[in-house]
Design a protein around this motif. Structure first.
Motif, PDB file in Angstrom:
ATOM      1  N   MET A   1       5.953   8.406  13.623  1.00 35.41           N
ATOM      2  CA  MET A   1       6.326   9.805  13.345  1.00 35.41           C
ATOM      3  C   MET A   1       7.257  10.350  14.506  1.00 35.41           C
ATOM      4  O   MET A   1       6.740  10.273  15.818  1.00 35.41           O
ATOM      5  N   ILE A   2       8.006  11.371  14.061  1.00 40.95           N
ATOM      6  CA  ILE A   2       8.896  12.003  15.190  1.00 40.95           C
ATOM      7  C   ILE A   2       8.039  13.479  15.178  1.00 40.95           C
ATOM      8  O   ILE A   2       7.585  14.031  14.327  1.00 40.95           O
ATOM      9  N   CYS A   3       7.563  13.741  16.178  1.00 40.82           N
ATOM     10  CA  CYS A   3       6.930  15.027  16.521  1.00 40.82           C
ATOM     11  C   CYS A   3       7.921  15.966  17.588  1.00 40.82           C
ATOM     12  O   CYS A   3       8.278  15.607  18.480  1.00 40.82           O
ATOM     13  N   ALA A   4       8.090  16.904  17.003  1.00 37.95           N
ATOM     14  CA  ALA A   4       8.891  18.151  17.771  1.00 37.95           C
ATOM     15  C   ALA A   4       8.108  19.186  17.815  1.00 37.95           C
ATOM     16  O   ALA A   4       7.469  20.084  16.931  1.00 37.95           O
ATOM     17  N   GLU A   5       7.927  19.422  19.288  1.00 37.00           N
ATOM     18  CA  GLU A   5       7.241  20.828  19.723  1.00 37.00           C
ATOM     19  C   GLU A   5       8.036  21.707  20.141  1.00 37.00           C
ATOM     20  O   GLU A   5       8.760  21.403  21.207  1.00 37.00           O
ATOM     21  N   PHE A   6       7.965  22.933  19.924  1.00 35.45           N
ATOM     22  CA  PHE A   6       8.888  23.976  20.163  1.00 35.45           C
ATOM     23  C   PHE A   6       8.079  24.769  21.068  1.00 35.45           C
ATOM     24  O   PHE A   6       6.690  25.285  20.854  1.00 35.45           O
ATOM     25  N   PHE A   7       8.437  25.142  22.219  1.00 35.61           N
ATOM     26  CA  PHE A   7       7.820  26.001  23.202  1.00 35.61           C
ATOM     27  C   PHE A   7       7.963  27.320  23.067  1.00 35.61           C
ATOM     28  O   PHE A   7       9.188  27.824  23.017  1.00 35.61           O
ATOM     29  N   THR A   8       7.094  28.203  22.828  1.00 37.79           N
ATOM     30  CA  THR A   8       7.120  29.676  22.420  1.00 37.79           C
ATOM     31  C   THR A   8       6.435  30.634  23.537  1.00 37.79           C
ATOM     32  O   THR A   8       5.429  30.162  24.065  1.00 37.79           O
ATOM     33  N   ARG A   9       6.861  31.537  23.665  1.00 41.81           N
ATOM     34  CA  ARG A   9       6.320  32.589  24.592  1.00 41.81           C
ATOM     35  C   ARG A   9       5.456  33.554  23.718  1.00 41.81           C
ATOM     36  O   ARG A   9       5.660  33.659  22.634  1.00 41.81           O
ATOM     37  N   PRO A  10       4.572  34.343  24.521  1.00 38.63           N
ATOM     38  CA  PRO A  10       3.695  35.310  23.585  1.00 38.63           C
ATOM     39  C   PRO A  10       4.433  36.263  22.813  1.00 38.63           C
ATOM     40  O   PRO A  10       3.997  36.727  21.590  1.00 38.63           O
ATOM     41  N   ASP A  11       5.808  36.463  23.407  1.00 32.79           N
ATOM     42  CA  ASP A  11       6.685  37.389  22.588  1.00 32.79           C
ATOM     43  C   ASP A  11       7.168  36.979  21.547  1.00 32.79           C
ATOM     44  O   ASP A  11       8.226  37.459  20.672  1.00 32.79           O
ATOM     45  N   GLY A  12       7.383  35.522  21.221  1.00 24.07           N
ATOM     46  CA  GLY A  12       7.863  34.924  20.027  1.00 24.07           C
ATOM     47  C   GLY A  12       9.189  33.985  20.485  1.00 24.07           C
ATOM     48  O   GLY A  12       9.768  33.244  19.812  1.00 24.07           O
ATOM     49  N   ASP A  13       9.815  34.577  21.644  1.00 25.40           N
ATOM     50  CA  ASP A  13      11.020  33.872  22.312  1.00 25.40           C
ATOM     51  C   ASP A  13      10.655  32.223  22.374  1.00 25.40           C
ATOM     52  O   ASP A  13       9.780  31.698  23.029  1.00 25.40           O
ATOM     53  N   LEU A  14      11.631  31.520  22.008  1.00 24.23           N
ATOM     54  CA  LEU A  14      11.656  29.898  22.262  1.00 24.23           C
ATOM     55  C   LEU A  14      12.271  29.696  23.446  1.00 24.23           C
ATOM     56  O   LEU A  14      13.515  30.262  24.092  1.00 24.23           O
ATOM     57  N   VAL A  15      11.645  28.847  24.274  1.00 24.47           N
ATOM     58  CA  VAL A  15      12.039  28.547  25.674  1.00 24.47           C
ATOM     59  C   VAL A  15      12.112  27.047  25.805  1.00 24.47           C
ATOM     60  O   VAL A  15      12.368  26.487  26.863  1.00 24.47           O
ATOM     61  N   GLY A  16      12.198  26.218  24.671  1.00 24.26           N
ATOM     62  CA  GLY A  16      12.453  24.760  24.911  1.00 24.26           C
ATOM     63  C   GLY A  16      11.760  24.041  23.645  1.00 24.26           C
ATOM     64  O   GLY A  16      11.254  24.617  22.997  1.00 24.26           O
ATOM     65  N   PHE A  17      11.964  22.827  23.857  1.00 18.14           N
ATOM     66  CA  PHE A  17      11.312  21.933  22.809  1.00 18.14           C
ATOM     67  C   PHE A  17      10.999  20.434  23.726  1.00 18.14           C
ATOM     68  O   PHE A  17      11.664  20.097  24.662  1.00 18.14           O
ATOM     69  N   ARG A  18      10.216  19.759  22.966  1.00 20.83           N
ATOM     70  CA  ARG A  18       9.925  18.317  23.273  1.00 20.83           C
ATOM     71  C   ARG A  18       9.840  17.461  21.970  1.00 20.83           C
ATOM     72  O   ARG A  18       9.166  18.029  20.980  1.00 20.83           O
ATOM     73  N   ILE A  19      10.623  16.373  21.979  1.00 26.57           N
ATOM     74  CA  ILE A  19      10.773  15.581  20.748  1.00 26.57           C
ATOM     75  C   ILE A  19      10.350  14.135  21.302  1.00 26.57           C
ATOM     76  O   ILE A  19      10.747  13.705  22.163  1.00 26.57           O
ATOM     77  N   SER A  20       9.405  13.466  20.479  1.00 23.20           N
ATOM     78  CA  SER A  20       8.803  12.314  20.841  1.00 23.20           C
ATOM     79  C   SER A  20       8.708  11.332  19.477  1.00 23.20           C
ATOM     80  O   SER A  20       8.345  11.913  18.436  1.00 23.20           O
ATOM     81  N   GLY A  21       8.735  10.202  19.531  1.00 25.29           N
ATOM     82  CA  GLY A  21       8.400   9.096  18.729  1.00 25.29           C
ATOM     83  C   GLY A  21       9.715   8.555  17.894  1.00 25.29           C
ATOM     84  O   GLY A  21      11.018   9.050  18.176  1.00 25.29           O
ATOM     85  N   HIS A  22       9.453   7.760  17.012  1.00 23.92           N
ATOM     86  CA  HIS A  22      10.438   7.428  15.972  1.00 23.92           C
ATOM     87  C   HIS A  22      10.153   7.631  14.449  1.00 23.92           C
ATOM     88  O   HIS A  22       8.588   7.651  14.270  1.00 23.92           O
ATOM     89  N   SER A  23      10.986   7.877  13.717  1.00 24.77           N
ATOM     90  CA  SER A  23      10.519   8.306  12.202  1.00 24.77           C
ATOM     91  C   SER A  23      10.029   6.597  11.495  1.00 24.77           C
ATOM     92  O   SER A  23       9.250   7.073  10.371  1.00 24.77           O
TER      93      SER A  23
END
Length: 106
Positions: A1-23
Motif C-alpha cells: 500500500m502507498i501511504c501518503a502523509e501530509f505535514f500540517t501546521r496547527p493553523d492548517g498550512d501544509l508544509v510537506g509530505f512523505r510518501i512510502s510503499g508500493h501499490s
C-alpha cells in the motif's frame, strides 16, 4: 500500500509530505497507480525547489519521497500543495485498497 502523509501546521498550512510503499497493483515498471503517485510527487517536489525556489528538505529513493518546507514558505507553496493533496485524495478514493492518505501535525 502507498501511504501518503501530509505535514500540517496547527493553523492548517501544509508544509510537506512523505510518501512510502508500493501499490502492489502491477509489476514493477508497469504499475499505473505507483506511476501516477510518483509523477505527481516529483512534479510537486521539482516545482517547490526549481520553480518556486524554496530551500526544502527533499529525499527520494525507491518507494519513498519526503518533501518538507520551512513554515515561512507555506504561503508560497499553498496552492501547489493543495493541488497535490487533492490529486492524492482522488487517487485514494479511486484506489482505496492501494493508497492511504493521512495527516500529521508538525
Amino acid at each position: 500500500m502507498i501511504c501518503a502523509e501530509f505535514f500540517t501546521r496547527p493553523d492548517g498550512d501544509l508544509v510537506g509530505f512523505r510518501i512510502s510503499g508500493h501499490s502492489g497493483s502491477g509489476e514493477e515498471g508497469n504499475d499505473i497507480i505507483c506511476a501516477a503517485v510518483s509523477s505527481a510527487a516529483y512534479m510537486t517536489a521539482n516545482t517547490v525547489t526549481e520553480i518556486i525556489g524554496v530551500e526544502a528538505q527533499v529525499a527520494a529513493e525507491e518507494g519513498y519521497m519526503l518533501v518538507r518546507i520551512p513554515a515561512k514558505a507555506a504561503r508560497d507553496c499553498r496552492v501547489l500543495f493543495a493541488g497535490f493533496k487533492l490529486h492524492m485524495l482522488g487517487l485514494e478514493e479511486q484506489y482505496s485498497e492501494n493508497i492511504n492518505v493521512s495527516y500529521v501535525e508538525v
